[in-house]
Structure formats: C-alpha cells, structure tokens
Motif scaffolding. Sequence first.
Motif, short mmCIF file in Angstrom:
data_model
loop_
_atom_site.label_atom_id
_atom_site.label_comp_id
_atom_site.label_asym_id
_atom_site.label_seq_id
_atom_site.Cartn_x
_atom_site.Cartn_y
_atom_site.Cartn_z
N CYS A 153 -23.86 -55.89 24.19
CA CYS A 153 -25.20 -56.14 23.67
C CYS A 153 -26.23 -55.31 24.45
N VAL A 154 -26.09 -55.30 25.77
CA VAL A 154 -27.02 -54.53 26.60
C VAL A 154 -26.92 -53.04 26.30
N LEU A 155 -25.67 -52.53 26.24
CA LEU A 155 -25.49 -51.09 26.05
C LEU A 155 -25.98 -50.64 24.68
N VAL A 156 -25.64 -51.43 23.63
CA VAL A 156 -26.07 -51.07 22.28
C VAL A 156 -27.59 -51.12 22.18
N SER A 157 -28.20 -52.17 22.74
CA SER A 157 -29.66 -52.28 22.69
C SER A 157 -30.31 -51.06 23.36
N TYR A 158 -29.83 -50.71 24.56
CA TYR A 158 -30.48 -49.59 25.25
C TYR A 158 -30.17 -48.26 24.60
N ALA A 159 -29.02 -48.11 23.98
CA ALA A 159 -28.74 -46.87 23.25
C ALA A 159 -29.76 -46.70 22.12
N HIS A 160 -30.01 -47.81 21.39
CA HIS A 160 -31.01 -47.76 20.32
C HIS A 160 -32.41 -47.48 20.88
N ILE A 161 -32.72 -48.14 22.00
CA ILE A 161 -34.05 -47.97 22.59
C ILE A 161 -34.26 -46.51 23.01
N ILE A 162 -33.27 -45.94 23.69
CA ILE A 162 -33.42 -44.56 24.17
C ILE A 162 -33.55 -43.61 22.98
N HIS A 163 -32.75 -43.86 21.94
CA HIS A 163 -32.82 -43.05 20.73
C HIS A 163 -34.23 -43.11 20.13
N THR A 164 -34.80 -44.34 20.08
CA THR A 164 -36.13 -44.50 19.51
C THR A 164 -37.19 -43.83 20.38
N VAL A 165 -37.07 -44.04 21.70
CA VAL A 165 -38.10 -43.53 22.60
C VAL A 165 -38.14 -42.00 22.58
#
Length: 313
Positions: free
Chosen positions: A213-225
């Motif tokens: 959950c942490v890794l997927v969330s941050y992967a999406h966040i980094i992609h968005t940022v």
Amino acid sequence: MGITNQTSISDFLLLGFSQHPEQQPLLFVLFLAGYLVTVLGNLLIVLAIGSDPHLHTPMYFFLANLSFVDTCFSCTIVPKVLVNLHTQHYTISHTGCLVQMYFFMALALLDDFLLAVMAYDRYMAICLPLHYSTVMCPQRCLLLVTASWLCSHLLAFSLSLLMSHFSFCASHSIPHFFCDVPPLLKLACSDTHIFQVTMLTEAVLSGMIPLTCVLVSYAHIIHTVLRIPSAGGKHKVFSTCGSHLTVVTLFYGTLFLVYFRPSSSYSADTGMVMSVIYTMVTAMMNPFIYSLRNRDMKGALWRFFSWRKCSTQ
Ligand SMILES: *[C@@H]1O[C@H](CO)[C@@H](O)[C@H](O)[C@H]1NC(C)=O
C-alpha cells in the motif's frame, strides 16, 4: 536478600545489558534521555495538533495517532529497562514477559498499519484531490484507525495466546533487554511449529499488505508530482511526503534487519543493537522528522506555546 529470594521458577531473566556492568550507568542515562525525548516530543505533537484547529485534517489526525502509539510503544519497553539497569535485578515474571511481548507486537503492528493509512491519505490528497473530502470524511478516518487498532491487537493476541502455552524448561535467561519473540522461541522446549507457521503467516500478511500500500501510493504520488509544472508546487508536496518517506524507510529498514533473517543466524549482539535502534530511535525521530521540516507543524507548536504563555499570565 539475593536475587534467588525474589525469583520464582517461572520468572525470566533479561540479561541483555548484564555482561558489561561498567557500561550500565551510561546505558541508564542514554535510555532515560531517549525515553524523555520520545515521550515529551510525541506528546507535544499530539497536544499541538489537538489544540490547533488549522490542523484538524485527516493527515494530522493520523500523525497524532502515530505519535500516541509511539509514546505507548516506548512505555512498554524502556521503563522496565531503566528499572533493571538501576536495581541490577534482571527478573521479569512470566506474565510480565508475555504482556510486554503482546504490547510490543500490537503497537509495532499498529505503527505499520498507520503508516499505510497515512500513505493512502497522501495518495488521495495528491492524486485524487477532487474526491479527497468525500473519501476521507471523519467517519472513514475513524474507521481506518479503528480497523488498524483491532487488526493489530488481534494478530498480537493470537501469537501471545500460543506463546502462553509454551513451557520453558532448560534456561530462563533471555540474552536481550526485553521479551522479544526470537529469543523467547529459542528458549521454548515445547513444539513451536504451529507458532512459527502462524507467525510467518501474520508477518507476511501484515508486512506485505501495508508495505505494498505504501509503495503503490508513493509510486502514484511521485508520478503525479513529476507532472506538476511549478517548482514551488513540487517542493511543497515533496516536503510533506519526504517526512513520511523518511519515517517509512526507518521503520521498515530496521524491521527487516531485525526480523527477516533466518533464526539460526540470530545473533544476540547484533540483534540487540538493531533492536535498540528499532525500539528507541524510530519512535524518537518521528517528532523531529515531522515538525522540523513542516511549516504547519512548526506554526502549531509555536501557537501552542504562546497560548500556554498567555493563559498562565
Ligand atoms: C486518531 O484519529 C482519529 C480519526 O481521525 C481522531 O478522531 C483521533 O482524535 C486521533 N487520536 C489522537 C490521539 O489524535
């Protein structure tokens, strides 16, 4: 009045720091200082967030919960270490040992679940901002926190229950400073097969699901940022997520180093150094990581103290 007087047959000895008596005053001071910083720092975060209406948002509620859990976490381990170092009596009762193990596991799991909830919260806020307020409504936040409490206590309870049926016949000396699972397992002379299967299953589930959950969330966040055009916007997102990622890395890093080694290679000495980092440093660092780099937290702490000053005048 020797130790034997007060030691019943089923008591354990926590011999983690007993080999080097000359280092004990230093250890006592270090543990006491670490304990005070952890408890005061984390309680300050809870109070600052609670008293500042600007920070009554899901992210800060979860942070307050994390700080509260870290405070409890250090209270399950450090006071006993301090008493043992001070009195130079290393006994802990059989029940005391199980209770300590129970709370240690429950609170560590809770930390783990809350970190996942916090990552999910950041994912919703950054990647799906339009849905954020409907998804992260107060009832949903409460549900996530309650579910984390229930799951962590259930998992810890099942293991403690299994452990409570073990008999310890040969030695009762634990080469560690608190009742952790691997050293206790080594001492048990019952069949530990079911326990080990249960523990492995729980460890895989409670490790993999939140971590994913942490890794997927941050992967999406980094992609968005990375798609945000303005440097200022990028900086703001990275400064809050940077704190989360630092805490997550510290938590999982030490966790893996302590527990994800084959138990045959479990060496008491390195295990203990890593456990000190795991039990003391992680809980102690959270307040600093979150408040020093975060302007809103600094503002809240500032207002908390000036409010105190006004109200006492
Ligand atoms: C924990 O989170 C819940 C739900 O957001 C919140 O209502 C509660 O106040 C928090 N607890 C602490 C100690 O901050």
